[in-house]
Design a protein around this motif. Structure first.
Motif: not given
Length: 235
Positions: A32-40, A193-199, A211-217
């Motif tokens: 979550m913190h990674r997503g906040f930093r990216r957006d900021l 959350v997953a946008s830009g996250l290393p695989v 199923p969650l991993l597929l949705l996240a991708r």
């Protein structure tokens, strides 16, 4: 103090300042913190570069900021009503908890100001003065929230590792954090959350299963391409 064995591999992501050792797997917090930093950084970067007259672009940025602010609000609300009180009950350092909660309160006015200026630019009632103020506010928000995230990762998560068990953490996630999201919101949040996250880090997503991993991708791909349209060309 807990007597549980340390979790074997705490997640450490780009921009993160600490990952205290202990029994609790804090990957969900750090993602979550990674997503906040990216957006900021995205918002602070785009605000000075889009002309005040580009209403369509500002409308897209406003919608994107609304998602960021919603996720941040839910995250802070979960900490304020669930995490900090539980840590206080277990004997954590009250000065640390008070400081972290006070930082939340300092961020709220910056969020409100940015929301108001984005709305004005999107509906055409804001001009260059509005855009200039927004540029200052988003830079202040980036700096304040990044400092807070660093404080939380170093001192706040140390308190978690010293005073909570994995069972405590799972219960907090189930009864406080996850409960704040409706099923309808989950696909967008998964993409966020997953946008830009290393695989190689996908398996650390909370509740990871096929199923969650597929949705996240899928959602991360859509999210990343949409962000490229919203923020691209502003650098």
């Amino acid at each position: 103090m807990t007597a549980t064995a340390p979790y074997p591999s705490q997640l450490m992501l780009a921009g993160q300042v600490a990952a205290p050792e202990g029994p609790v797997d804090l990957a969900g917090m750090y993602l979550m913190h990674r997503g906040f930093r990216r957006d900021l950084h995205l918002f602070a970067d785009v605000a000075p570069r889009v002309p005040a007259s580009d209403r369509a672009r500002w409308a897209a940025i406003e919608r994107r900021f609304r998602l960021f602010a919603t996720v941040l609000h839910k995250h802070h609300h979960g900490e304020d009503v669930g995490l900090w009180p539980l840590l206080a009950e277990r004997g954590a350092d009250q000065a640390v908890l008070d400081a972290l909660e006070a930082e939340h309160a300092m961020i709220d006015p910056l969020l409100a100001s940015a929301k108001a200026d984005l709305h004005a630019l999107a509906d055409g009632t804001g001009g260059e003065a509005t855009r200039a103020r927004l540029a200052r506010t988003t830079a202040e928000l980036r700096d304040a929230l990044c400092a807070h995230l660093a404080h939380e990762e170093s001192d706040g998560m140390t308190e978690v590792q010293q005073h909570l068990t994995p069972e405590d953490w799972h219960r907090l996630d189930r009864e406080v954090f996850a409960k704040d999201y409706s099923p309808r919101e989950m696909p967008a949040v998964a993409g966020w959350v997953a946008s830009g996250l290393p695989v190689e880090h996908y398996h650390r997503l909370p509740g990871a299963n096929p199923p969650l991993l597929l949705l996240a991708r899928v959602m991360a791909w859509r999210f990343t391409h949409r962000d490229a349209r919203i923020f691209g060309g502003a650098r």
